[in-house]
Design a protein around this motif. Sequence first.
Motif, PDB file in Angstrom:
ATOM      1  N   VAL A 211       0.838  -1.195   0.000  1.00 35.39           N
ATOM      2  CA  VAL A 211       0.000   0.000   0.000  1.00 35.39           C
ATOM      3  C   VAL A 211       0.871   1.242   0.000  1.00 35.39           C
ATOM      4  O   VAL A 211       1.837   1.348   0.773  1.00 35.39           O
ATOM      5  CB  VAL A 211      -0.926   0.021   1.237  1.00 35.39           C
ATOM      6  N   GLY A 212       0.535   2.183  -0.866  1.00 41.97           N
ATOM      7  CA  GLY A 212       1.212   3.473  -0.890  1.00 41.97           C
ATOM      8  C   GLY A 212       0.215   4.584  -0.627  1.00 41.97           C
ATOM      9  O   GLY A 212      -0.808   4.690  -1.302  1.00 41.97           O
ATOM     10  N   LEU A 213       0.480   5.394   0.381  1.00 39.53           N
ATOM     11  CA  LEU A 213      -0.340   6.571   0.647  1.00 39.53           C
ATOM     12  C   LEU A 213       0.236   7.717  -0.178  1.00 39.53           C
ATOM     13  O   LEU A 213       1.378   8.128   0.027  1.00 39.53           O
ATOM     14  CB  LEU A 213      -0.333   6.916   2.134  1.00 39.53           C
ATOM     15  N   VAL A 214      -0.556   8.200  -1.116  1.00 38.93           N
ATOM     16  CA  VAL A 214      -0.067   9.164  -2.103  1.00 38.93           C
ATOM     17  C   VAL A 214      -0.786  10.496  -1.920  1.00 38.93           C
ATOM     18  O   VAL A 214      -2.019  10.561  -2.003  1.00 38.93           O
ATOM     19  CB  VAL A 214      -0.292   8.652  -3.538  1.00 38.93           C
ATOM     20  N   CYS A 215      -0.026  11.549  -1.673  1.00 38.23           N
ATOM     21  CA  CYS A 215      -0.602  12.884  -1.563  1.00 38.23           C
ATOM     22  C   CYS A 215      -0.048  13.764  -2.680  1.00 38.23           C
ATOM     23  O   CYS A 215       0.825  13.351  -3.444  1.00 38.23           O
ATOM     24  CB  CYS A 215      -0.352  13.486  -0.190  1.00 38.23           C
ATOM     25  N   ALA A 216      -0.564  14.960  -2.774  1.00 37.34           N
ATOM     26  CA  ALA A 216      -0.108  15.904  -3.787  1.00 37.34           C
ATOM     27  C   ALA A 216       1.272  16.443  -3.412  1.00 37.34           C
ATOM     28  O   ALA A 216       1.689  16.363  -2.247  1.00 37.34           O
ATOM     29  CB  ALA A 216      -1.104  17.044  -3.914  1.00 37.34           C
ATOM     30  N   PRO A 217       2.011  16.987  -4.356  1.00 34.80           N
ATOM     31  CA  PRO A 217       3.298  17.598  -4.027  1.00 34.80           C
ATOM     32  C   PRO A 217       3.146  18.638  -2.920  1.00 34.80           C
ATOM     33  O   PRO A 217       2.241  19.471  -2.940  1.00 34.80           O
ATOM     34  CB  PRO A 217       3.724  18.254  -5.357  1.00 34.80           C
ATOM     35  N   GLY A 218       4.036  18.554  -1.932  1.00 40.22           N
ATOM     36  CA  GLY A 218       3.959  19.427  -0.766  1.00 40.22           C
ATOM     37  C   GLY A 218       3.143  18.856   0.364  1.00 40.22           C
ATOM     38  O   GLY A 218       3.167  19.382   1.483  1.00 40.22           O
ATOM     39  N   ASP A 273      -9.216  18.963  -6.411  1.00 43.02           N
ATOM     40  CA  ASP A 273      -8.634  20.301  -6.516  1.00 43.02           C
ATOM     41  C   ASP A 273      -7.147  20.242  -6.832  1.00 43.02           C
ATOM     42  O   ASP A 273      -6.632  21.055  -7.610  1.00 43.02           O
ATOM     43  CB  ASP A 273      -8.846  21.080  -5.215  1.00 43.02           C
ATOM     44  N   ASP A 274      -6.430  19.293  -6.203  1.00 44.03           N
ATOM     45  CA  ASP A 274      -5.001  19.153  -6.464  1.00 44.03           C
ATOM     46  C   ASP A 274      -4.743  18.896  -7.952  1.00 44.03           C
ATOM     47  O   ASP A 274      -3.810  19.467  -8.538  1.00 44.03           O
ATOM     48  CB  ASP A 274      -4.410  18.001  -5.647  1.00 44.03           C
ATOM     49  N   LEU A 275      -5.560  18.039  -8.560  1.00 48.70           N
ATOM     50  CA  LEU A 275      -5.333  17.684  -9.962  1.00 48.70           C
ATOM     51  C   LEU A 275      -5.718  18.820 -10.893  1.00 48.70           C
ATOM     52  O   LEU A 275      -5.056  19.054 -11.914  1.00 48.70           O
ATOM     53  CB  LEU A 275      -6.134  16.415 -10.308  1.00 48.70           C
ATOM     54  N   CYS A 276      -6.782  19.553 -10.551  1.00 47.58           N
ATOM     55  CA  CYS A 276      -7.204  20.662 -11.410  1.00 47.58           C
ATOM     56  C   CYS A 276      -6.245  21.844 -11.315  1.00 47.58           C
ATOM     57  O   CYS A 276      -6.150  22.651 -12.243  1.00 47.58           O
ATOM     58  CB  CYS A 276      -8.617  21.096 -11.040  1.00 47.58           C
ATOM     59  N   ASP A 278      -2.893  21.552 -10.933  1.00 49.88           N
ATOM     60  CA  ASP A 278      -1.526  21.227 -11.361  1.00 49.88           C
ATOM     61  C   ASP A 278      -1.550  20.158 -12.448  1.00 49.88           C
ATOM     62  O   ASP A 278      -1.768  18.971 -12.150  1.00 49.88           O
ATOM     63  CB  ASP A 278      -0.725  20.744 -10.150  1.00 49.88           C
ATOM     64  N   PRO A 279      -1.368  20.536 -13.704  1.00 48.17           N
ATOM     65  CA  PRO A 279      -1.387  19.539 -14.791  1.00 48.17           C
ATOM     66  C   PRO A 279      -0.379  18.413 -14.607  1.00 48.17           C
ATOM     67  O   PRO A 279      -0.640  17.270 -15.007  1.00 48.17           O
ATOM     68  CB  PRO A 279      -1.068  20.382 -16.038  1.00 48.17           C
ATOM     69  N   SER A 280       0.763  18.719 -13.987  1.00 46.54           N
ATOM     70  CA  SER A 280       1.759  17.671 -13.766  1.00 46.54           C
ATOM     71  C   SER A 280       1.226  16.611 -12.803  1.00 46.54           C
ATOM     72  O   SER A 280       1.417  15.410 -13.020  1.00 46.54           O
ATOM     73  CB  SER A 280       3.045  18.281 -13.229  1.00 46.54           C
ATOM     74  N   SER A 281       0.553  17.053 -11.738  1.00 50.13           N
ATOM     75  CA  SER A 281      -0.052  16.096 -10.804  1.00 50.13           C
ATOM     76  C   SER A 281      -1.145  15.289 -11.482  1.00 50.13           C
ATOM     77  O   SER A 281      -1.281  14.080 -11.244  1.00 50.13           O
ATOM     78  CB  SER A 281      -0.621  16.843  -9.595  1.00 50.13           C
ATOM     79  N   ALA A 282      -1.929  15.951 -12.337  1.00 48.28           N
ATOM     80  CA  ALA A 282      -2.990  15.238 -13.053  1.00 48.28           C
ATOM     81  C   ALA A 282      -2.409  14.146 -13.939  1.00 48.28           C
ATOM     82  O   ALA A 282      -2.967  13.043 -14.030  1.00 48.28           O
ATOM     83  CB  ALA A 282      -3.810  16.229 -13.872  1.00 48.28           C
ATOM     84  N   ALA A 283      -1.267  14.437 -14.585  1.00 53.25           N
ATOM     85  CA  ALA A 283      -0.639  13.437 -15.448  1.00 53.25           C
ATOM     86  C   ALA A 283      -0.136  12.251 -14.636  1.00 53.25           C
ATOM     87  O   ALA A 283      -0.262  11.088 -15.066  1.00 53.25           O
ATOM     88  CB  ALA A 283       0.508  14.087 -16.225  1.00 53.25           C
TER      89      ALA A 283
END
Length: 490
Positions: A211-218, A273-276, A278-283
């Motif tokens: 399992v990996g807990l994945v958050c947005a950059p920062g 919201d994180d994905l909208c 930051d296009p890099s995070s969305a990718a």
Amino acid sequence: MTLAPGTTPATASAGRTAAAVTEAYLSDPRLADAVRDTVYPPAFQECWGARMLSRPLFTDGPELHRAAADVQDLFALLASLPRRLFDGDTARYCDALGIAPDRAAVINRFADAPGLAPRSGQAPRYGQATRYGRADLYHDGSAFKLLEFNIASDLGGTDRSQMQRALLTHPAFADFAAEHGLDHVHTGERIAVALREAALPLTRGVREPRVGLVCAPGGLAAFGHLLLAFAEMMRDLGLPLTLGELDTLTERGDRLHLDGAPLDVVLRFFTVDDLCADPSSAARAELAFRAHEEGRAVLWTPMDSSLYSNKGALALLSDPATAFTPAERALTDRLLPWTRLLADGPPTPGPTPGETVTDLLSFCREHRTQLLLKPLRDFGGTGVIPGWERDPDDWARLLQDRMADATGPLTGLGNRWIVQRRVLPRTEPVLDPDTGARTPWVAAWGLFLTPQGYAGTDVRAAPASASAVVNYGSNPLTRTTGVFTVGSAR
């Protein structure tokens, strides 16, 4: 927990009430410093040590069991709203709830994904959404009332059951718990079961899921203290996590990796919201989305949870114009305070039986001391505006401005509001271990659900004399504590 031979929480608690147990706790000098003297896991202590209430809270097990059953049934109603009211058209549903088109596009990516089936293998009766969330409730002295329903994978409060487990190692409290038949459900244990079952198509039950807990950059810098406490709990339960951010999520062959570690489950702590933003995070998130769709990994939970955590959905549930069966309407009346979207509309029944509201704006101005404004998309009390804390002119201006928002174009972060009738919470007596002073506190009860059912309860509490909003961010006096039931709520 140690009970006398041949006893259970039900038999040990027979004839006792939560009020009586509370009084017994407060009157026992051995317990005055029990919370402060207990040894907690290191990351939990670092995160919550300075913000723990001086005592746990107690509630009657059968009553909490009934509330949990109601919350599960309400989840089923929430999950049915797009089909019932919009013929399954989630784009129309999002528009009605003020979800901007860019957010709606992300959410709808998984709107038709199947939900998890229960252990029996039967189709889940709660619809297509993954049942995983936290219902925030007040107790008004007669019953629990729902304030908001946080349906998402990035839930706060899941680690608080570490407090109950640690308290039971305190000799005086362990004796007290056994004497009074106290019980609790460990939220972490239920989450571990849910993640293991979700990963079964990949693990076949012969190994633990990765399992990996994945958050947005920062996210690790901003929320690291919370995430470390959660990871510590899961590791202690035999399910270690890799913590990482979206920019370290990669694909090697057909396998996802987080910071170099292979994954079966992506425990999603990034948001729409994180994905909208930051296009890099969305990718990067797209890697997890495709792996989920192709069965190479499990996304826990898909993005469509935002369809149901939006507080506008509570207004749809509360509105008598929504067609429900008599049993379903009895459920919403029992659990929900009167809630309406702040927008122009036809006459609607008011909060008092026999009352009709023909002009919502005028009604809200006249009933300022009984109402709150809440943004549709925030959580945990964030953004709530209690009318009774505003003067009449300020309240009128706020209503006018928020109503104008409702007729303007949707903004990315959302600009729609609900108005909700105030729930007057009962107070909980709390003893200051240093002075011996007893003061009333207000408790917001967080009731957790997983696909397997009720998954424990945590509490945020604040002095009754403080702000009406019990929220860690806006009210620095807010404290956390665990919940024990008098008798079982399982």
